[in-house]
Design a protein around this motif. Structure first.
Motif, PDB file in Angstrom:
ATOM      1  N   THR A  95       0.865  -1.164   0.000  1.00 22.96           N
ATOM      2  CA  THR A  95       0.000   0.000   0.000  1.00 22.96           C
ATOM      3  C   THR A  95       0.905   1.217   0.000  1.00 22.96           C
ATOM      4  N   LEU A  96       0.677   2.124  -0.924  1.00 23.29           N
ATOM      5  CA  LEU A  96       1.499   3.320  -1.050  1.00 23.29           C
ATOM      6  C   LEU A  96       0.631   4.545  -0.795  1.00 23.29           C
ATOM      7  N   THR A  97       1.022   5.323   0.199  1.00 24.94           N
ATOM      8  CA  THR A  97       0.287   6.534   0.544  1.00 24.94           C
ATOM      9  C   THR A  97       1.260   7.700   0.550  1.00 24.94           C
ATOM     10  N   VAL A 106      -8.298   6.676   9.747  1.00 25.46           N
ATOM     11  CA  VAL A 106      -8.664   6.047   8.480  1.00 25.46           C
ATOM     12  C   VAL A 106      -8.025   4.664   8.439  1.00 25.46           C
ATOM     13  N   THR A 107      -8.745   3.690   7.918  1.00 24.17           N
ATOM     14  CA  THR A 107      -8.186   2.361   7.697  1.00 24.17           C
ATOM     15  C   THR A 107      -7.954   2.196   6.206  1.00 24.17           C
ATOM     16  N   ILE A 108      -6.726   1.853   5.839  1.00 23.72           N
ATOM     17  CA  ILE A 108      -6.372   1.693   4.434  1.00 23.72           C
ATOM     18  C   ILE A 108      -6.062   0.218   4.183  1.00 23.72           C
ATOM     19  N   GLY A 109      -6.694  -0.352   3.176  1.00 27.69           N
ATOM     20  CA  GLY A 109      -6.513  -1.760   2.862  1.00 27.69           C
ATOM     21  C   GLY A 109      -5.292  -2.017   2.002  1.00 27.69           C
ATOM     22  N   ILE A 114      -2.490   5.925  -2.918  1.00 23.59           N
ATOM     23  CA  ILE A 114      -3.101   7.206  -2.576  1.00 23.59           C
ATOM     24  C   ILE A 114      -2.094   8.298  -2.892  1.00 23.59           C
ATOM     25  N   GLN A 115      -2.423   9.098  -3.898  1.00 27.40           N
ATOM     26  CA  GLN A 115      -1.518  10.122  -4.412  1.00 27.40           C
ATOM     27  C   GLN A 115      -1.626  11.416  -3.604  1.00 27.40           C
ATOM     28  N   ALA A 116      -0.665  12.307  -3.827  1.00 29.47           N
ATOM     29  CA  ALA A 116      -0.669  13.628  -3.206  1.00 29.47           C
ATOM     30  C   ALA A 116      -1.956  14.354  -3.587  1.00 29.47           C
ATOM     31  N   GLY A 117      -2.456  15.154  -2.668  1.00 24.72           N
ATOM     32  CA  GLY A 117      -3.647  15.946  -2.936  1.00 24.72           C
ATOM     33  C   GLY A 117      -4.940  15.262  -2.572  1.00 24.72           C
ATOM     34  N   CYS A 118      -4.900  13.991  -2.231  1.00 26.96           N
ATOM     35  CA  CYS A 118      -6.127  13.297  -1.840  1.00 26.96           C
ATOM     36  C   CYS A 118      -6.551  13.735  -0.442  1.00 26.96           C
ATOM     37  N   GLN A 119      -7.825  13.853  -0.255  1.00 28.29           N
ATOM     38  CA  GLN A 119      -8.383  14.127   1.064  1.00 28.29           C
ATOM     39  C   GLN A 119      -9.296  12.974   1.425  1.00 28.29           C
ATOM     40  N   ILE A 120      -8.997  12.341   2.547  1.00 29.75           N
ATOM     41  CA  ILE A 120      -9.762  11.184   2.975  1.00 29.75           C
ATOM     42  C   ILE A 120     -10.440  11.547   4.288  1.00 29.75           C
ATOM     43  N   GLN A 121     -11.748  11.427   4.316  1.00 27.98           N
ATOM     44  CA  GLN A 121     -12.499  11.759   5.523  1.00 27.98           C
ATOM     45  C   GLN A 121     -12.267  10.697   6.591  1.00 27.98           C
ATOM     46  N   THR A 122     -12.551  11.020   7.827  1.00 26.07           N
ATOM     47  CA  THR A 122     -12.360  10.069   8.929  1.00 26.07           C
ATOM     48  C   THR A 122     -13.378   8.946   8.845  1.00 26.07           C
ATOM     49  N   GLU A 123     -13.043   7.857   9.508  1.00 23.33           N
ATOM     50  CA  GLU A 123     -13.884   6.665   9.611  1.00 23.33           C
ATOM     51  C   GLU A 123     -14.203   6.040   8.255  1.00 23.33           C
TER      52      GLU A 123
END
Length: 124
Positions: A95-97, A106-109, A114-123
């Motif tokens: 997994t590359l973040t 956040v849980t990432i599988g 996940i590239q720069a500039g991404c916004q991931i909401q909580t939960e």
């Protein structure tokens, strides 16, 4: 460092991501690409070798390699077929973040990119 191979030799975006991660914390020894396009075998893509087709990942030389499936373009059936082949070979996914992405709460599988500039909401 963990050895890393990217399935799909088509875009520099994955190279930029690996470099950004390694600048913050050296985690990945990027070995090169695997791609079933025989015209790419033995060539360099963005300065990294195309090692051969997906089948070479089933050899002992790649037993400790983590894989990222990064097929750029194409269709979902192609991507799913490649993932099925990788699963059949017992692939270990990376997994590359990008280090600029906030992954708190956040849980990432597996096999997420996940590239720069991404916004991931909580939960999520």
């Amino acid at each position: 460092m963990k050895r890393l191979v990217v399935a799909g030799a088509g875009t520099s975006a994955i190279i930029k991501l690996i470099h950004a991660i390694n600048e913050r914390l050296p985690l990945w020894d990027f070995v090169g690409f695997v791609d079933d396009d025989v015209d790419k075998h033995g060539s360099d893509v963005f300065g990294y070798p195309v090692l051969g087709g997906l089948g070479c990942l089933s050899t002992d030389a790649f037993a400790d390699v983590h894989t990222v499936c990064f097929i750029y373009g194409g269709n979902i059936q192609t991507r799913l077929a490649v993932i099925d082949r990788l699963n059949g070979m017992g692939a270990t996914y990376a997994t590359l973040t990008h280090p600029s992405v906030d992954t708190a709460f956040v849980t990432i599988g597996n096999d997420c990119v996940i590239q720069a500039g991404c916004q991931i909401q909580t939960e999520i």
